[in-house]
Design an enzyme around this catalytic site. Structure first.
Site, PDB file in Angstrom:
ATOM      1  N   LYS A 172       0.985  -1.483  -0.101  1.00 58.20           N
ATOM      2  CA  LYS A 172       0.212  -0.040  -0.019  1.00 58.20           C
ATOM      3  C   LYS A 172       0.705   1.065  -0.265  1.00 58.20           C
ATOM      4  O   LYS A 172       1.387   1.799   1.020  1.00 58.20           O
ATOM      5  CB  LYS A 172      -0.234  -0.100   1.368  1.00 58.20           C
ATOM      6  N   GLU A 247       9.930   2.391  11.035  1.00 53.93           N
ATOM      7  CA  GLU A 247      10.626   3.751  10.615  1.00 53.93           C
ATOM      8  C   GLU A 247       9.733   5.091  10.015  1.00 53.93           C
ATOM      9  O   GLU A 247       9.044   4.662  10.130  1.00 53.93           O
ATOM     10  CB  GLU A 247      11.609   3.091   9.256  1.00 53.93           C
ATOM     11  N   CYS A 281      13.696  12.128   6.394  1.00 56.24           N
ATOM     12  CA  CYS A 281      13.973  11.564   7.329  1.00 56.24           C
ATOM     13  C   CYS A 281      14.992  11.463   7.817  1.00 56.24           C
ATOM     14  O   CYS A 281      15.309  12.355   9.146  1.00 56.24           O
ATOM     15  CB  CYS A 281      12.890  10.137   7.239  1.00 56.24           C
ATOM     16  N   GLU A 380       9.449  17.501  14.384  1.00 52.09           N
ATOM     17  CA  GLU A 380       9.566  16.998  12.422  1.00 52.09           C
ATOM     18  C   GLU A 380       8.572  18.120  12.035  1.00 52.09           C
ATOM     19  O   GLU A 380       7.816  17.801  12.325  1.00 52.09           O
ATOM     20  CB  GLU A 380       9.818  15.751  12.390  1.00 52.09           C
TER      21      GLU A 380
HETATM   22  P1  NAD Z   1       2.241   8.913   7.065  1.00 52.18           P
HETATM   23  O1  NAD Z   1       1.519   8.008   8.420  1.00 52.18           O
HETATM   24  O2  NAD Z   1       0.987  10.062   7.145  1.00 52.18           O
HETATM   25  O3  NAD Z   1       1.366   8.048   6.080  1.00 52.18           O
HETATM   26  C1  NAD Z   1       2.327   7.093   5.845  1.00 52.18           C
HETATM   27  C2  NAD Z   1       1.560   5.605   5.341  1.00 52.18           C
HETATM   28  O4  NAD Z   1       0.798   5.417   6.246  1.00 52.18           O
HETATM   29  C3  NAD Z   1       0.844   6.130   4.101  1.00 52.18           C
HETATM   30  O5  NAD Z   1       0.590   5.008   2.907  1.00 52.18           O
HETATM   31  C4  NAD Z   1      -0.357   6.162   4.245  1.00 52.18           C
HETATM   32  O6  NAD Z   1      -1.360   6.287   3.540  1.00 52.18           O
HETATM   33  C5  NAD Z   1      -0.310   5.368   5.740  1.00 52.18           C
HETATM   34  N1  NAD Z   1      -1.450   5.318   6.893  1.00 52.18           N
HETATM   35  C6  NAD Z   1      -1.834   6.443   7.065  1.00 52.18           C
HETATM   36  N2  NAD Z   1      -3.416   6.304   7.879  1.00 52.18           N
HETATM   37  C7  NAD Z   1      -2.895   4.558   8.143  1.00 52.18           C
HETATM   38  C8  NAD Z   1      -4.070   3.711   8.935  1.00 52.18           C
HETATM   39  N3  NAD Z   1      -4.992   3.861   9.364  1.00 52.18           N
HETATM   40  N4  NAD Z   1      -3.286   2.589   8.886  1.00 52.18           N
HETATM   41  C9  NAD Z   1      -3.181   2.464   8.098  1.00 52.18           C
HETATM   42  N5  NAD Z   1      -1.976   2.863   7.045  1.00 52.18           N
HETATM   43  C10 NAD Z   1      -2.089   4.627   7.137  1.00 52.18           C
HETATM   44  O7  NAD Z   1       4.080   9.729   6.337  1.00 52.18           O
HETATM   45  P2  NAD Z   1       4.190  10.467   4.569  1.00 52.18           P
HETATM   46  O8  NAD Z   1       3.398  11.854   5.592  1.00 52.18           O
HETATM   47  O9  NAD Z   1       3.443   9.472   3.782  1.00 52.18           O
HETATM   48  O10 NAD Z   1       5.778  10.286   4.987  1.00 52.18           O
HETATM   49  C11 NAD Z   1       5.905  11.069   5.910  1.00 52.18           C
HETATM   50  C12 NAD Z   1       6.902  10.447   7.659  1.00 52.18           C
HETATM   51  O11 NAD Z   1       7.537   9.415   6.886  1.00 52.18           O
HETATM   52  C13 NAD Z   1       8.079  11.590   7.873  1.00 52.18           C
HETATM   53  O12 NAD Z   1       7.260  11.188   9.663  1.00 52.18           O
HETATM   54  C14 NAD Z   1       8.852  10.955   7.744  1.00 52.18           C
HETATM   55  O13 NAD Z   1      10.077  11.270   8.644  1.00 52.18           O
HETATM   56  C15 NAD Z   1       8.123   9.648   7.436  1.00 52.18           C
HETATM   57  N6  NAD Z   1       9.291   8.776   6.912  1.00 52.18           N
HETATM   58  C16 NAD Z   1      10.405   8.536   7.317  1.00 52.18           C
HETATM   59  C17 NAD Z   1      10.838   7.325   6.950  1.00 52.18           C
HETATM   60  C18 NAD Z   1      12.618   6.510   7.695  1.00 52.18           C
HETATM   61  O14 NAD Z   1      12.885   5.558   7.285  1.00 52.18           O
HETATM   62  N7  NAD Z   1      12.738   7.080   8.862  1.00 52.18           N
HETATM   63  C19 NAD Z   1      11.952   7.341   6.113  1.00 52.18           C
HETATM   64  C20 NAD Z   1      11.283   8.543   4.993  1.00 52.18           C
HETATM   65  C21 NAD Z   1       9.808   9.097   5.922  1.00 52.18           C
END
Ligand code: NAD
Length: 478
Positions: A172, A247, A281, A380
């Protein structure tokens, strides 16, 4: 619906309901219409992965190797076109988009090799005439949930090891970047993906993601995204007694000591704070600078920022593309306003920009005179916004660097072997960079962090086997 890019469920391209995927550099440009799966379709995908599991988990290593190698080859051969798609839907510059696409190919290639090197051990028992085999088996159906900021590389570094070690997958992607996800699924299918071994379900987190969390048929979930959603993933995994790997966010420190090479320090700080629009990130969002070099460093960073071109991600010469969407832009601007209210000095940028096309353009923002207690230093932001925190010496710099709920990446610019060594040992982070940007990692070594940034075992390299396999110890009496 014509031109609809559909979900891949049990080897069929399915779905009727779609949403437009907009280019953040030009919101008049529709990248494509992509299906949004329902909860029912997500459950169908999980069942398809479950049905495909017995066959794939017993498949030969050459079949897995060939699938991943062909995928790597096609991604590489189409790097310019796929890199363009990535930049068009996510907004990072074309050079960054192509670079990330090449990285995705390298990751598939690495795990194609790993298929031929599956680990195992034979050891003697403490009892006579008994032999012990320690083997690794796949975990089962793996749910892969990814964010929007690395739409090629992050899916690659989860899908490739999942398949290499014999798991089946429900994938997903984030709502904002279905294009790259769809392209990866198509390429895998062309490379010989058996029916149901990988299922693509694009759509909302609250529908598709939640259906994955709620299903007892998903044996493991690997998630990259925000800390808040990560906690929900973890809670569901505890409830369903399944394996998980998270992550999440970062607030990465980059320390600049008085003896640092100024050019190296400025380049590392600017590239990791602001390139890819700061939406990494591993971005350096807290720049912790010793007082002896502070003023020279800030002057040089501001000069460097002045020379950067913020424009359409696809235009030659652009250094920084737009923010990914309107809501992220709003969040960035709110934090910039908050920083001013908190008493930090906006030394550069922070204004929304107009360009030829309607897009989410924002000048990089550099705050100085910030403290580590301010919210702009603790939370963040996930945009092109960095704070400079002035410190007296190395000891104070290390204390400030570690005073954060996060622990992904930490960097230091110094000519001192003593301080570099001490920092490597004492920075509370999963990855440490000396005289290098905090962002920018290799694909063949472990990736991950500590504290609120990560939970579970490491991703990438040979360490990926820890999550995507389960260990079996077999005893045989002869
Ligand atoms: P997000 O948490 O909003 O979404 C991540 C994923 O989770 C998306 O596919 C989203 O549709 C899904 N999601 C949302 N609600 C959900 C639910 N209730 N159940 C299951 N899945 C659900 O994050 P984002 O805005 O897409 O990405 C940005 C974030 O990602 C930042 O916090 C960034 O630091 C982090 N990030 C971390 C790393 C790492 O390796 N540590 C790498 C890249 C990004």
């Amino acid at each position: 619906m014509t031109g609809l890019h559909r979900n891949l469920i049990a080897g069929e391209w399915l779905g009727s309901d779609g949403a437009p995927n907009l280019n953040p550099s030009n919101t008049n440009d529709v990248v494509g219409i992509y299906a949004r799966a329902s909860q029912k379709e997500a459950r169908d995908a999980i069942h398809a992965a479950r049905a495909a599991y017995p066959g794939w988990s017993r498949s030969g290593i050459l079949e897995r190797h060939t699938l991943l190698r062909k995928t790597a080859d096609e991604i590489l051969a189409r790097k310019d076109e796929l890199g363009r798609l990535l930049s068009r839907e996510e907004g990072k510059t074309l050079a960054e988009g192509i670079g990330e696409t090449v990285r995705a190919s390298q990751i598939f290639d690495f795990f194609a090799g790993e298929c031929l090197r599956l680990p195992g051990e034979i050891v003697p028992s403490v009892r006579s005439n008994i032999g012990i085999e320690i083997t690794r088996e796949p975990v089962g159906v793996v749910g892969i949930i990814t964010p929007w900021n690395f739409p090629m590389a992050i899916p690659a570094w989860k899908i490739a090891p999942a398949l290499a070690y014999g798991n089946t997958v429900v994938f997903k992607p984030a709502e904002l970047v279905p294009g790259c996800a769809h392209a990866i699924a198509e390429i895998l299918q062309r490379a010989g993906l058996p029916k149901g071994v990988l299922n693509l379900v694009m759509g909302k987190g609250s529908d598709v993601g939640q259906a994955m969390l709620d299903s007892p048929d998903v044996n493991a979930i690997t998630f990259t995204g925000s800390t808040g959603i990560g906690q929900r993933v973890a809670a569901s995994c505890v409830e369903h007694k399944r394996k998980y790997q998270l992550e999440m966010g970062g607030k990465n420190p980059f320390v600049v000591l008085d003896d640092a090479d100024l050019t190296t320090a400025v380049e590392a700080a600017v590239s990791s704070a602001f390139f890819s629009t700061g939406q990494r990130c591993t971005a350096s969002s807290r720049i912790i600078v010793a007082e002896g070099i502070h003023d020279r460093f800030v002057t040089a960073v501001v000069e460097r920022l002045n020379g950067l071109v913020i424009d359409d991600a696809l235009k030659p010469g652009t250094n920084i593309g737009p923010v990914v969407d309107e809501s992220q832009l709003r969040q960035d601007v709110e934090y910039i306003e908050l920083g001013k209210l908190e008493g930090a000095k906006l030394a550069f940028g922070g204004n929304k920009l107009q360009r030829e096309t309607p897009g989410f353009y924002l000048e990089p923002a550099l705050f100085t005179e910030a403290t580590n207690e301010m919210r702009i230093s603790r939370e963040e932001i996930f945009g092109p916004v960095a704070t400079v925190i002035r410190v007296k010496n190395y000891e104070e710099a290390l204390a400030v660097a570690n005073d954060t709920p996060f622990g992904l990446s930490a960097g230091i610019a110094t000519a001192s072997l003593k301080y570099a060594t001490h920092f490597k040992r004492n920075a509370e982070a999963g990855m440490v960079m000396v005289n290098l940007p905090t962002a920018g990692v290799d694909f063949h070594v472990p990736f991950g962090g500590r504290k609120s940034s990560s939970q579970g075992s490491r991703e990438q390299g040979t360490y990926a086997a820890e999550f995507f396999t389960t260990v079996k110890t077999s005893y045989t009496s002869s």
